[in-house]
Design an enzyme around this catalytic site. Structure first.
Site, PDB file in Angstrom:
ATOM      1  N   ASP A 365       0.834  -1.207   0.000  1.00  0.00           N
ATOM      2  CA  ASP A 365       0.000   0.000   0.000  1.00  0.00           C
ATOM      3  C   ASP A 365       0.869   1.257   0.000  1.00  0.00           C
ATOM      4  O   ASP A 365       2.059   1.227  -0.349  1.00  0.00           O
ATOM      5  CB  ASP A 365      -0.981  -0.065   1.195  1.00  0.00           C
ATOM      6  CG  ASP A 365      -2.293   0.640   0.923  1.00  0.00           C
ATOM      7  OD1 ASP A 365      -2.328   1.881   1.056  1.00  0.00           O
ATOM      8  OD2 ASP A 365      -3.275  -0.032   0.565  1.00  0.00           O
ATOM      9  N   ARG A 442      -6.216  16.241   3.340  1.00  0.00           N
ATOM     10  CA  ARG A 442      -5.156  15.293   3.703  1.00  0.00           C
ATOM     11  C   ARG A 442      -3.784  15.829   3.272  1.00  0.00           C
ATOM     12  O   ARG A 442      -2.968  15.094   2.714  1.00  0.00           O
ATOM     13  CB  ARG A 442      -5.417  13.935   3.051  1.00  0.00           C
ATOM     14  CG  ARG A 442      -4.849  12.760   3.836  1.00  0.00           C
ATOM     15  CD  ARG A 442      -4.867  11.479   3.041  1.00  0.00           C
ATOM     16  NE  ARG A 442      -4.546  10.346   3.888  1.00  0.00           N
ATOM     17  CZ  ARG A 442      -4.049   9.205   3.457  1.00  0.00           C
ATOM     18  NH1 ARG A 442      -3.817   9.016   2.186  1.00  0.00           N
ATOM     19  NH2 ARG A 442      -3.788   8.232   4.288  1.00  0.00           N
ATOM     20  N   ASP A 477      -6.187   4.789  -5.836  1.00  0.00           N
ATOM     21  CA  ASP A 477      -6.836   5.519  -4.743  1.00  0.00           C
ATOM     22  C   ASP A 477      -7.090   6.973  -5.137  1.00  0.00           C
ATOM     23  O   ASP A 477      -6.530   7.494  -6.115  1.00  0.00           O
ATOM     24  CB  ASP A 477      -5.920   5.455  -3.499  1.00  0.00           C
ATOM     25  CG  ASP A 477      -6.698   5.462  -2.202  1.00  0.00           C
ATOM     26  OD1 ASP A 477      -7.865   5.908  -2.205  1.00  0.00           O
ATOM     27  OD2 ASP A 477      -6.131   5.044  -1.178  1.00  0.00           O
ATOM     28  N   ASP A 547     -13.125   2.274   4.121  1.00  0.00           N
ATOM     29  CA  ASP A 547     -11.956   2.229   5.006  1.00  0.00           C
ATOM     30  C   ASP A 547     -12.315   1.608   6.345  1.00  0.00           C
ATOM     31  O   ASP A 547     -11.436   1.305   7.151  1.00  0.00           O
ATOM     32  CB  ASP A 547     -11.407   3.644   5.237  1.00  0.00           C
ATOM     33  CG  ASP A 547     -10.391   4.030   4.173  1.00  0.00           C
ATOM     34  OD1 ASP A 547     -10.009   3.160   3.368  1.00  0.00           O
ATOM     35  OD2 ASP A 547      -9.975   5.206   4.148  1.00  0.00           O
TER      36      ASP A 547
HETATM   37  C1  GLA Z   1      -6.915   5.511   1.688  1.00  0.00           C
HETATM   38  C2  GLA Z   1      -7.339   4.091   1.440  1.00  0.00           C
HETATM   39  C3  GLA Z   1      -6.652   3.170   2.410  1.00  0.00           C
HETATM   40  C4  GLA Z   1      -5.166   3.306   2.253  1.00  0.00           C
HETATM   41  C5  GLA Z   1      -4.756   4.753   2.447  1.00  0.00           C
HETATM   42  C6  GLA Z   1      -3.300   4.957   2.113  1.00  0.00           C
HETATM   43  O1  GLA Z   1      -7.401   5.978   2.907  1.00  0.00           O
HETATM   44  O2  GLA Z   1      -8.718   3.973   1.504  1.00  0.00           O
HETATM   45  O3  GLA Z   1      -7.047   1.839   2.179  1.00  0.00           O
HETATM   46  O4  GLA Z   1      -4.776   2.853   0.984  1.00  0.00           O
HETATM   47  O5  GLA Z   1      -5.508   5.633   1.627  1.00  0.00           O
HETATM   48  O6  GLA Z   1      -2.893   6.267   2.280  1.00  0.00           O
END
Ligand code: GLA
Length: 728
Positions: A365, A442, A477, A547
């Protein structure tokens, strides 16, 4: 089947269970006459009556007839400025400053097969489809409007889209161009919408239509966590298994609006399409605009059948899954295990713990690129951080592959941090308004994906990454809403196009990656389910559902999502307890059962598990593989409502009804609980079934009287029943 009756200029669209009808009347106005349970035929315009209604104007050519008014007639695609005061579908602004349009029928075309929409997601397919195009014209504005209808009989699906062509000599500015308008000659309908917030998406809400306009939408640049571009209208008596309802889904991932109006004479109108907020699209002479596609399903037998028809249609005619036909591997994602704090060694340790448990895909990730040690830097700098990953991706991927696992990677292509080389070199590539300090989300800004040069750069950088190692999965994402929307590449009068061009840019890039890396599965994500819509599903056949990985909250999120989207599209992972989003502790078995009802995976440090946990996980991955085709291709039945009932239950039933997987999760436990008999659905009443390998249970009894569940002991207990028809 599309039936045209020339004498009465009547168009009747039949699907397996429904009929949709419209008619061009003597003035060429296209009236909507019926959408409901299937009829044998007939002209339903007998239901349309006129009366002299005060303050409802009469079109010029009707002379002094006072009983004909666009304000009271059911319209197929509503207009504005010429006498219909209900919700408009199309609002052009002409060079003289007028905002009006009056559409009259000029002809039609039909063919076998399905139309396509250039640059936009759309249902696809061949011989099972028929297409109808109806041509309308506004003579004064020189606008031609083409209404597209796709009919997929088997799944009761009717798709709609609209092309608007400027045939005049001066430009036209489109202020609104909806995808669908649906008029009902009744006001007693209810509307269901799917709403929420980050980490709590798509919770259903239902209310009767009240006089006036109500609706949902997004002006966040994405379809959003807050409201989904899918709504239902239904009769007050409609429930899961009975009653009449109409679903309307928009294949669009940007600003949308779905509004319903209950008007003065107790009729209703639903209009759905791109949100008119900050939308103004200039059509020069000869140019045309295509709206996103909308997809309608009417169910005469309640929400359950509507959902199953959407699921089947989406699975067979919208998803383009490179791994279709095979079992997708169970994945493990390192996000909740490490967040940004990892290196190759840590990742390999996680993978080593996962590989023996039947997990076949390792996903790295956020945090592998630039100087990305927190979420405040490096988006846009898509180069491997060689301190974290010495030897680069190739070295890491070969170590993961040596464990017998495939490799996947996280990216967030649409974003940039100010603290990045990309932003330092191209500050004008981010969306922001000159002279106005722009909002951060963010700690990041949004790249101007309406610009070809920006897309080209990101394409090049990510292409290099994907080509540099054996990558079979990408998590795409998108972690903030769009604000400060202004493009340095467009003149002031075209700024109203930026939101839409941004979405088209995202679609274009996704399509390029799909073409260049056809074996790579792209999973969509936007802070979980902030862009969970049918438009994205065309490019990313699964989407990280939320999430929120807490099993109990997930039951609600997955329940709401299931009204339109099939389980196979919902990314769902088991994570550690206490849960990182709400602190809840649930049994590992329950977490597995909740997540197994989607695109299954793990999101935790499996090296920290006990031998007992590992045995449970091994069984979960084996069960998932055994039930894979039930979950991914079976019919989905909601057996209870997690917002109301103490028990959440659902079932996946094979198309031939010979096999089913029933899952049930209790909530918090109380002493001396009552006995629960769970009524099943979708079985063959004449069959007998074994449950978990034993007994002989008649299908009709299981559905009408139920199956006795064990009493719960401890909070959040879960059960799975595997039903197999007994050979006679
Ligand atoms: C988002 C995604 C998470 C993860 C974070 C990484 O919040 O939904 O699953 O990948 O970003 O920064």
């Amino acid at each position: 089947m599309i039936v045209y009756d020339a004498a009465s200029r009547l168009f009747t669209l039949h699907t397996q269970n429904t009929t949709y009808q419209m008619k061009a009347d003597e003035y060429g106005v296209l009236l909507h006459t019926y959408y409901g349970p299937r009829l044998s035929g007939g002209d339903l315009s007998y239901l349309i009556r006129g009366a002299d209604r005060g303050f409802s104007p009469n079109p010029n050519e009707t002379g002094h007839c006072r009983t004909y008014s666009l304000d009271t007639l059911p319209q197929e695609y509503s207009t504005c400025g010429v006498g219909d005061f209900r919700l408009p579908s199309l609002e052009p602004e002409l060079t003289d400053g007028s905002h009006a349009c009056d559409l009259r029928y000029t002809g039609f075309e039909r063919w076998n097969g399905k139309y396509a929409l250039e640059g936009l997601p759309a249902f696809f397919g061949g011989a099972q489809w028929q297409t109808l195009v109806i041509f309308l014209e506004d003579a004064a504005a020189h606008l031609r409007v083409e209404l597209y209808y796709g009919v997929l009989e088997e799944h009761d699906l009717i798709t709609r889209a609209v092309r608007i062509l400027n045939r005049g000599k001066s430009s036209v500015r489109l202020r609104q161009a909806a995808s669908v308008c649906l008029d009902f000659q009744r006001g007693d309908l209810e509307m269901m919408t799917f709403n929420g917030r980050h980490a709590m998406e798509r919770c259903p809400s239902r209310a009767p239509l009240r006089p006036g306009v109500q609706g949902v939408g997004s002006i966040r640049g994405a379809s959003s966590h807050q409201h989904n571009p899918f709504v239902i209208l239904c009769e007050p008596a409609c429930g899961e298994d009975y009653g009449l309802c109409w679903g309307a889904m928009l294949l669009y991932s940007g600003n949308f609006q779905a509004q319903a109006e209950r008007s003065q004479f107790e009729d209703s109108r639903l209009v759905m399409g791109i949100n008119p907020y900050h939308f103004c699209y200039t059509l020069s002479p000869g140019e045309s605009f295509i709206t996103p596609e909308a997809a309608l399903i009417c169910s005469p037998c309640g929400f359950g059948q509507m959902s199953r028809q959407y699921h089947r249609a989406i699975r067979t005619h919208l998803l383009r899954d490179p791994m279709a036909g095979t079992q997708k591997p169970v994945l493990v994602n390192n996000w909740e295990a490490t967040y940004f704090d990892f290196d190759s060694e840590a990742l390999v340790r996680l993978a080593q713990a996962a590989a023996p448990l039947g997990i076949g895909l390792f996903v790295m990730d956020d945090g592998w690129f630039g100087r990305r040690d927190s979420d405040s830097s490096s988006l846009g700098d898509w180069q491997v951080n060689s301190e974290k990953l010495p030897g680069g991706l190739e070295a890491l991927v070969s170590r993961i592959k040596a464990l017998g696992m495939k490799f996947g990677i996280w990216v967030e292509p649409e974003m940039v941090n100010e603290d990045s080389a990309l932003y330092q070199a191209h500050p004008d590539w981010a969306l922001k308004i000159p002279g106005r300090p722009c909002a951060r989300g963010r700690s990041q800004l949004v790249l101007d994906f309406s610009r070809q040069d920006v897309r080209e750069h990101i394409y090049g950088a990510l292409h290099a990454i994907l080509a540099s190692a054996d990558i079979t999965y990408v998590k795409w994402d998108m972690n903030r809403s769009l604000s400060d929307v202004w493009s340095a590449a467009l003149p002031p009068e075209r700024q109203g196009e930026v939101y839409h061009r941004y979405v088209l840019g995202v679609y274009e890039l996704l399509e390029r990656f799909r073409r260049d890396f056809p074996h790579v599965l792209i999973e969509g994500c936007s802070g979980g389910g902030g862009r969970f819509d049918a438009g994205m599903l065309y490019y990313t056949p699964q989407i990280w559902c939320s999430d929120n990985t807490d099993a109990i909250d997930r039951l609600r999120i997955q329940y709401g999502t299931s009204f339109c989207y099939p389980p196979c599209t919902m990314g769902a992972h088991v994570s550690a307890v206490p849960n990182d989003q709400n602190g809840r502790v649930t049994p590992l078995e329950t977490r597995g059962i909740a997540a197994m009802s989607g695109a299954f995976g793990y999101e935790m440090d499996l090296s920290q598990t006990t031998p007992q946990d590992r045995a449970v996980i091994q069984k979960q991955t084996a069960d998932y593989r055994a039930y894979y085709s039930l979950i991914h291709q079976g019919d989905y039945y909601r057996l209870s409502d997690p917002f109301r009932d103490p028990l959440t239950a659902w079932a996946h039933v094979s198309q031939d009804k010979r096999e089913a997987l029933v899952s049930a999760v209790y909530g918090t436990v109380h002493a001396a609980p009552p006995f629960t008999a769970l009524k099943l659905k979708g079985l063959d009443p004449a069959q007998h079934y074994q449950i978990n390998g034993a007994g002989s249970w008649p299908g009709d009894a299981l559905m009408q009287a139920g199956y006795p569940l064990p009493l719960p002991w401890g909070d959040y207990q879960a059960f799975q029943l595997h039903l197999c028809a007994i050979e006679e």
